[in-house]
Design a protein around this motif. Structure first.
Motif, short mmCIF file in Angstrom:
data_model
loop_
_atom_site.label_atom_id
_atom_site.label_comp_id
_atom_site.label_asym_id
_atom_site.label_seq_id
_atom_site.Cartn_x
_atom_site.Cartn_y
_atom_site.Cartn_z
N ILE A 1 15.47 -12.94 8.63
CA ILE A 1 15.81 -11.59 9.07
C ILE A 1 14.80 -10.64 8.45
CG2 ILE A 1 17.44 -11.13 7.20
CD1 ILE A 1 19.14 -9.63 9.35
N LEU A 2 14.45 -9.60 9.18
CA LEU A 2 13.43 -8.68 8.68
C LEU A 2 14.01 -7.72 7.65
CD1 LEU A 2 10.57 -7.47 8.78
CD2 LEU A 2 11.39 -6.00 10.63
N ALA A 3 13.45 -7.75 6.46
CA ALA A 3 13.70 -6.73 5.44
C ALA A 3 12.43 -5.89 5.42
CB ALA A 3 13.98 -7.37 4.09
N PRO A 4 12.43 -4.74 6.10
CA PRO A 4 11.17 -4.02 6.37
C PRO A 4 10.58 -3.24 5.21
CG PRO A 4 13.03 -2.77 7.22
CD PRO A 4 13.59 -4.08 6.69
N GLN A 5 11.16 -3.31 4.03
CA GLN A 5 10.66 -2.52 2.91
C GLN A 5 9.19 -2.78 2.61
OE1 GLN A 5 13.55 -4.02 3.21
NE2 GLN A 5 15.18 -2.82 2.30
N TRP A 6 8.73 -3.98 2.85
CA TRP A 6 7.35 -4.32 2.55
C TRP A 6 6.37 -3.48 3.36
CZ3 TRP A 6 3.98 -6.14 6.23
CH2 TRP A 6 4.55 -6.60 7.43
N VAL A 7 6.82 -2.96 4.52
CA VAL A 7 5.94 -2.18 5.37
C VAL A 7 5.47 -0.90 4.65
CG1 VAL A 7 5.86 -0.86 7.54
CG2 VAL A 7 6.95 -3.11 7.49
N LEU A 8 6.29 -0.39 3.76
CA LEU A 8 5.90 0.78 2.96
C LEU A 8 5.30 0.38 1.62
CD1 LEU A 8 8.97 3.05 3.70
CD2 LEU A 8 6.64 3.39 4.52
N LEU A 9 5.84 -0.67 1.01
CA LEU A 9 5.40 -1.05 -0.34
C LEU A 9 3.99 -1.64 -0.36
CD1 LEU A 9 8.74 -2.64 -1.60
CD2 LEU A 9 7.88 -0.33 -2.02
N LEU A 10 3.66 -2.47 0.60
CA LEU A 10 2.35 -3.12 0.61
C LEU A 10 1.20 -2.11 0.75
CD1 LEU A 10 0.87 -5.82 0.39
CD2 LEU A 10 1.10 -6.07 2.87
N PRO A 11 1.28 -1.15 1.68
CA PRO A 11 0.19 -0.17 1.75
C PRO A 11 0.02 0.66 0.48
CG PRO A 11 1.52 -0.09 3.75
CD PRO A 11 2.23 -0.99 2.79
N ILE A 12 1.12 0.97 -0.20
CA ILE A 12 1.01 1.72 -1.46
C ILE A 12 0.17 0.91 -2.45
CG2 ILE A 12 2.27 2.64 -3.45
CD1 ILE A 12 4.66 3.11 -1.46
N GLY A 13 0.51 -0.36 -2.61
CA GLY A 13 -0.23 -1.21 -3.54
C GLY A 13 -1.69 -1.39 -3.15
N ILE A 14 -1.93 -1.62 -1.87
CA ILE A 14 -3.31 -1.82 -1.41
C ILE A 14 -4.14 -0.55 -1.58
CG2 ILE A 14 -4.72 -2.25 0.64
CD1 ILE A 14 -2.54 -4.28 1.52
N LEU A 15 -3.56 0.58 -1.19
CA LEU A 15 -4.28 1.85 -1.38
C LEU A 15 -4.56 2.11 -2.85
CD1 LEU A 15 -2.36 3.99 1.24
CD2 LEU A 15 -4.83 3.52 1.27
N GLY A 16 -3.61 1.76 -3.71
CA GLY A 16 -3.82 1.91 -5.14
C GLY A 16 -4.99 1.09 -5.64
N ILE A 17 -5.08 -0.16 -5.20
CA ILE A 17 -6.17 -1.05 -5.62
C ILE A 17 -7.51 -0.58 -5.05
CG2 ILE A 17 -7.07 -3.43 -5.48
CD1 ILE A 17 -4.68 -2.95 -7.46
N ILE A 18 -7.51 -0.15 -3.80
CA ILE A 18 -8.75 0.38 -3.22
C ILE A 18 -9.20 1.60 -4.02
CG2 ILE A 18 -9.77 1.51 -1.19
CD1 ILE A 18 -7.93 -0.27 0.55
N GLY A 19 -8.24 2.45 -4.38
CA GLY A 19 -8.56 3.63 -5.19
C GLY A 19 -9.13 3.26 -6.55
N VAL A 20 -8.61 2.18 -7.14
CA VAL A 20 -9.15 1.70 -8.43
C VAL A 20 -10.60 1.30 -8.25
CG1 VAL A 20 -9.03 -0.20 -10.10
CG2 VAL A 20 -6.93 1.00 -9.44
N LYS A 21 -10.88 0.54 -7.20
CA LYS A 21 -12.26 0.09 -6.97
C LYS A 21 -13.18 1.27 -6.73
CE LYS A 21 -10.97 -4.50 -5.29
NZ LYS A 21 -11.02 -5.07 -6.61
N LYS A 22 -12.74 2.26 -5.96
CA LYS A 22 -13.54 3.46 -5.70
C LYS A 22 -13.73 4.27 -6.98
CE LYS A 22 -14.11 2.99 -1.28
NZ LYS A 22 -15.41 2.79 -0.66
N SER A 23 -12.70 4.33 -7.80
CA SER A 23 -12.80 5.07 -9.06
C SER A 23 -13.82 4.43 -9.99
CB SER A 23 -11.42 5.11 -9.74
OG SER A 23 -11.49 5.80 -10.95
N LYS A 24 -13.86 3.11 -10.00
CA LYS A 24 -14.82 2.42 -10.86
C LYS A 24 -16.25 2.62 -10.38
CE LYS A 24 -11.78 -1.20 -12.62
NZ LYS A 24 -11.47 -2.64 -12.62
N THR A 25 -16.45 2.69 -9.06
CA THR A 25 -17.81 2.87 -8.56
C THR A 25 -18.29 4.30 -8.73
OG1 THR A 25 -17.02 3.28 -6.27
CG2 THR A 25 -17.62 1.01 -6.85
N ASN A 26 -17.35 5.24 -8.80
CA ASN A 26 -17.71 6.65 -8.98
C ASN A 26 -17.85 7.03 -10.45
OD1 ASN A 26 -17.70 7.05 -6.23
ND2 ASN A 26 -15.62 7.83 -6.17
N ALA A 27 -17.49 6.14 -11.36
CA ALA A 27 -17.53 6.47 -12.78
C ALA A 27 -18.94 6.50 -13.33
CB ALA A 27 -16.70 5.45 -13.56
#
Length: 129
Positions: free
Chosen positions: A103-129
């Protein structure tokens, strides 16, 4: 350091998730469980855990916004990475639960993008440092 748009977007999705969790989840999931015949101890612990998650959602939103808009100081990369990987792990818990129970528990649809955007932001932050 420039604004980190990935963390800001993660914060927006996260605050939306927190509000949805607090209001929608309370009405659709918690209130019916509180009115059910399960034991009072279980109801009490479920309510406590539910609102622990609510607190986590709001608190992590603060950090995404704090470091996303922070243009003067270096961001706490370790903290943002930790929160982001937690969100990815949380999303996998819902994906696996959905598969396991068929059965679909759709919470991951919001949680996964938050985590992925956070990690992308970390990588961008490191390259801009």
């Amino acid at each position: 350091m420039k604004k980190n748009k990935y963390w800001i977007i993660a914060g927006v999705i996260n605050i939306f998730t927190a509000i949805l969790h607090l209001i929608g989840g309370q009405l659709d999931l918690i209130n019916p469980l509180m009115e059910s015949s399960i034991a009072l101890q279980i109801k009490t612990e479920l309510l406590g855990v539910w609102h622990m998650v609510t607190i986590m959602l709001f608190a992590s939103s603060i950090f995404y916004f704090k470091y996303g808009f922070n243009t003067t100081k270096k961001a706490d990369i370790v903290l943002v990475s930790f929160i982001s990987y937690l969100y990815i792990a949380f999303s996998f818990a819902f994906i696996f639960s959905s598969v396991y129970k068929s059965i679909l528990a759709p919470q991951w649809v919001l949680l996964l993008p938050i985590g992925i955007l956070g990690i992308i932001g970390v990588k961008k932050s490191k390259t801009n440092a």
